[in-house]
Write a protein that holds these residues in place. Structure first.
Motif, PDB file in Angstrom:
ATOM      1  N   UNK A 112     -19.607   7.911   9.768  1.00 59.47           N
ATOM      2  CA  UNK A 112     -19.948   7.912   9.357  1.00 59.47           C
ATOM      3  C   UNK A 112     -21.358   7.402   9.166  1.00 59.47           C
ATOM      4  N   UNK A 113     -22.128   8.213   7.975  1.00 53.03           N
ATOM      5  CA  UNK A 113     -23.852   7.450   8.144  1.00 53.03           C
ATOM      6  C   UNK A 113     -23.981   7.291   6.452  1.00 53.03           C
ATOM      7  N   UNK A 114     -24.669   5.802   6.398  1.00 51.43           N
ATOM      8  CA  UNK A 114     -24.437   5.904   5.048  1.00 51.43           C
ATOM      9  C   UNK A 114     -26.058   4.913   5.184  1.00 51.43           C
ATOM     10  N   UNK A 115     -26.338   4.560   3.774  1.00 51.76           N
ATOM     11  CA  UNK A 115     -27.390   3.431   3.884  1.00 51.76           C
ATOM     12  C   UNK A 115     -26.929   2.149   4.670  1.00 51.76           C
ATOM     13  N   UNK A 116     -25.518   1.806   4.661  1.00 47.88           N
ATOM     14  CA  UNK A 116     -24.990   0.774   4.612  1.00 47.88           C
ATOM     15  C   UNK A 116     -24.057   0.428   6.376  1.00 47.88           C
ATOM     16  N   UNK A 117     -24.646   1.403   6.212  1.00 45.03           N
ATOM     17  CA  UNK A 117     -23.296   2.064   7.662  1.00 45.03           C
ATOM     18  C   UNK A 117     -23.899   3.210   8.731  1.00 45.03           C
ATOM     19  N   UNK A 118     -23.270   2.921  10.245  1.00 44.78           N
ATOM     20  CA  UNK A 118     -23.957   4.306  11.147  1.00 44.78           C
ATOM     21  C   UNK A 118     -23.069   3.881  11.825  1.00 44.78           C
ATOM     22  N   UNK A 119     -21.560   4.378  11.925  1.00 46.49           N
ATOM     23  CA  UNK A 119     -20.471   4.622  12.907  1.00 46.49           C
ATOM     24  C   UNK A 119     -19.770   6.317  13.626  1.00 46.49           C
ATOM     25  N   UNK A 120     -19.633   5.572  14.261  1.00 41.59           N
ATOM     26  CA  UNK A 120     -18.680   6.568  15.207  1.00 41.59           C
ATOM     27  C   UNK A 120     -17.428   6.618  15.871  1.00 41.59           C
ATOM     28  N   UNK A 121     -15.671   6.986  15.098  1.00 36.82           N
ATOM     29  CA  UNK A 121     -15.214   6.063  15.582  1.00 36.82           C
ATOM     30  C   UNK A 121     -14.408   7.153  16.740  1.00 36.82           C
ATOM     31  N   UNK A 122     -13.427   6.695  17.920  1.00 36.13           N
ATOM     32  CA  UNK A 122     -12.756   7.889  18.609  1.00 36.13           C
ATOM     33  C   UNK A 122     -11.152   7.865  18.531  1.00 36.13           C
ATOM     34  N   UNK A 123     -10.700   8.287  18.298  1.00 34.62           N
ATOM     35  CA  UNK A 123      -9.066   8.282  18.854  1.00 34.62           C
ATOM     36  C   UNK A 123      -8.674   8.514  20.357  1.00 34.62           C
ATOM     37  N   UNK A 124      -8.414   8.249  21.554  1.00 33.52           N
ATOM     38  CA  UNK A 124      -8.419   9.276  23.188  1.00 33.52           C
ATOM     39  C   UNK A 124      -6.488   9.403  22.683  1.00 33.52           C
ATOM     40  N   UNK A 125      -6.764  11.016  23.046  1.00 31.38           N
ATOM     41  CA  UNK A 125      -5.008  11.241  22.685  1.00 31.38           C
ATOM     42  C   UNK A 125      -4.754  11.721  23.832  1.00 31.38           C
ATOM     43  N   UNK A 126      -3.830  12.308  24.481  1.00 31.12           N
ATOM     44  CA  UNK A 126      -3.600  12.955  25.536  1.00 31.12           C
ATOM     45  C   UNK A 126      -1.685  13.151  25.633  1.00 31.12           C
ATOM     46  N   UNK A 127      -1.918  13.732  26.717  1.00 35.61           N
ATOM     47  CA  UNK A 127      -0.357  13.488  27.594  1.00 35.61           C
ATOM     48  C   UNK A 127      -0.282  11.954  28.168  1.00 35.61           C
ATOM     49  N   UNK A 128       1.112  11.351  27.673  1.00 35.47           N
ATOM     50  CA  UNK A 128       1.384  10.049  28.413  1.00 35.47           C
ATOM     51  C   UNK A 128       0.829  10.083  29.093  1.00 35.47           C
ATOM     52  N   UNK A 129       1.092  10.258  30.493  1.00 32.24           N
ATOM     53  CA  UNK A 129       0.930  10.373  32.543  1.00 32.24           C
ATOM     54  C   UNK A 129      -0.723  10.020  32.104  1.00 32.24           C
ATOM     55  N   UNK A 130      -1.454  11.175  31.394  1.00 37.42           N
ATOM     56  CA  UNK A 130      -2.913  10.536  31.283  1.00 37.42           C
ATOM     57  C   UNK A 130      -3.353   9.785  31.171  1.00 37.42           C
ATOM     58  N   UNK A 131      -2.750   8.372  30.154  1.00 36.43           N
ATOM     59  CA  UNK A 131      -2.772   7.044  29.753  1.00 36.43           C
ATOM     60  C   UNK A 131      -2.432   6.544  31.007  1.00 36.43           C
ATOM     61  N   UNK A 132      -1.766   6.304  31.514  1.00 34.46           N
ATOM     62  CA  UNK A 132      -1.752   5.651  32.863  1.00 34.46           C
ATOM     63  C   UNK A 132      -2.435   5.273  34.058  1.00 34.46           C
ATOM     64  N   UNK A 133      -3.664   6.792  33.447  1.00 38.28           N
ATOM     65  CA  UNK A 133      -4.495   6.138  34.969  1.00 38.28           C
ATOM     66  C   UNK A 133      -5.621   6.127  34.202  1.00 38.28           C
ATOM     67  N   UNK A 134      -6.155   5.900  32.721  1.00 30.97           N
ATOM     68  CA  UNK A 134      -7.538   6.142  32.721  1.00 30.97           C
ATOM     69  C   UNK A 134      -7.900   4.393  33.258  1.00 30.97           C
ATOM     70  N   UNK A 135      -9.336   4.279  33.263  1.00 29.97           N
ATOM     71  CA  UNK A 135     -10.142   3.826  33.727  1.00 29.97           C
ATOM     72  C   UNK A 135     -11.353   3.275  32.958  1.00 29.97           C
TER      73      UNK A 135
END
Length: 360
Positions: A112-135
């Motif tokens: 989102x880039x407007x006069x009021x806001x400048x945002x970048x949002x992200x969902x990190x998705x993947x196979x469940x076993x990957x999520x067990x090791x993120x850091x």
């Protein structure tokens, strides 16, 4: 809910890799052992004459163009007590298509880039076993900028999301072009974003000539108050300057001539997100994350769980076999990154917050 561990490290490329490999050796071992394309496709392919020749070509190419990152991979492998070939190949699985089954992280981004806001949002998705090791790594290579990045076990820093002290922020969408070449790896290009000095420099780094495959790079600059999306394919790229709201999933939108693998999930998440954007474009951070409060209790954008069977916020519920591990929200005006370790609305308290540098 698993709390994301944080690790602070500095030194040479090799020393940073070595320390990270030692700290997360258990996570790296578990992930490497469970990563099917690596175990069942890439490593057996390496035993063939064709596979060995291709491996040597990739190694020589990356030693010439990204010697520091190859040293970082070597340090990681030594620290985790894993073969170098295994860790190096793990960072090139997308470049060995069609020798390897198309799998990978599949994420959703909204800007989102407007006069009021400048945002970048992200969902990190993947196979469940990957999520067990993120850091999360707070790192600095000697002579380079400090950075904060979400990392996968054994992967080069940069294949998820992060920022550096120049105020350059990024989040990655995996893309799957059907035609790839024996060139420079996308994870190596993404690693270089942590050394970018400006948004134009970041764009230059991810569009370097001789690319092998493709990624979608969502790039933002605190100093410049600017957000762009760069779609990269082996022989072409497109840059979209964000104005208003913009959403991207895991197939090519700007490069319409590129043939790619489009999953039902990617198409479904894109359609759902675009419908939400059209109905009520988000004007602030709350609009990216919050509950609308309607009868269905639909969630805004990154927390949205409607659109079954392939919702934006994912729980590895059949037929969707991926899950959302965490949600990142970069607020360029507040110079802040929030990482939501659970659902970004219902579990908003499970949040880590980091200040993004980048003063003019």
């Amino acid at each position: 809910m698993r709390t994301l561990p944080e690790f602070h490290v500095h030194g040479s490329y090799y020393e940073v890799g070595l320390a990270t490999g030692r700290r997360f050796a258990a996570e790296i071992e578990r992930t490497m052992n469970q990563f099917g394309p690596l175990r069942h496709d890439l490593l057996p392919y390496l035993e063939t004459a064709e596979g060995r020749a291709q491996y040597r070509h990739f190694l020589e190419l990356h030693q010439a163009h990204f010697p520091g990152y190859v040293e970082e991979v070597a340090g990681t492998a030594e620290g985790a007590v894993r073969p170098f070939e295994e860790v190096f190949l793990g960072n090139l699985w997308g470049e060995f298509q069609p020798a390897v089954e198309v799998q990978g992280r599949r994420c959703t981004d909204v800007a989102v880039l407007t006069a009021d806001s400048a945002l970048l949002g992200h969902n990190e998705d993947g196979m469940p076993f990957f999520g067990e090791g993120l850091y999360l790594v707070h790192g600095q290579v000697t002579g380079g900028p400090a950075f904060t990045v979400l990392s996968y076990p054994g992967a080069l820093f940069g294949s998820a999301f992060g920022f550096n002290e120049a105020g350059i922020c990024f989040a990655i969408n995996a893309l799957f072009p059907k035609e790839v070449g024996a060139g420079l790896g996308r994870c190596f290009a993404a690693r270089s974003l942590l050394e970018a000095e400006s948004l134009d420099d970041a764009v230059r780094r991810v569009t370097l000539p001789g690319r092998s495959s493709g990624f979608g790079y969502n790039l933002a600059s605190v100093r410049e108050r600017r957000v762009v999306h760069v779609e990269v394919a082996p022989r072409s790229y497109a840059l979209h300057e964000v104005e208003g709201g913009y959403l991207h999933t895991n197939h090519y939108l700007e490069l319409g001539r590129v043939e790619d693998w489009v999953s039902e999930s990617s198409a479904g998440r894109l359609a759902r997100g675009q419908a939400i954007l059209a109905a009520e474009p988000p004007r602030d951070a709350a609009g990216v994350l919050r509950i609308l409060g309607d009868e269905a209790g639909a969630l805004r954008i990154l927390g949205d769980e409607a659109g079954a069977p392939y919702p934006i916020y994912r729980t590895a519920t059949a037929p969707d076999n991926n899950a959302t591990f965490c949600t990142a929200l970069f607020d360029l005006d507040a110079r802040r990154l929030r990482v939501y370790n659970g659902h970004p609305v219902r579990e908003a308290g499970a949040c880590l917050e980091f200040e993004i540098p980048g003063d003019s």
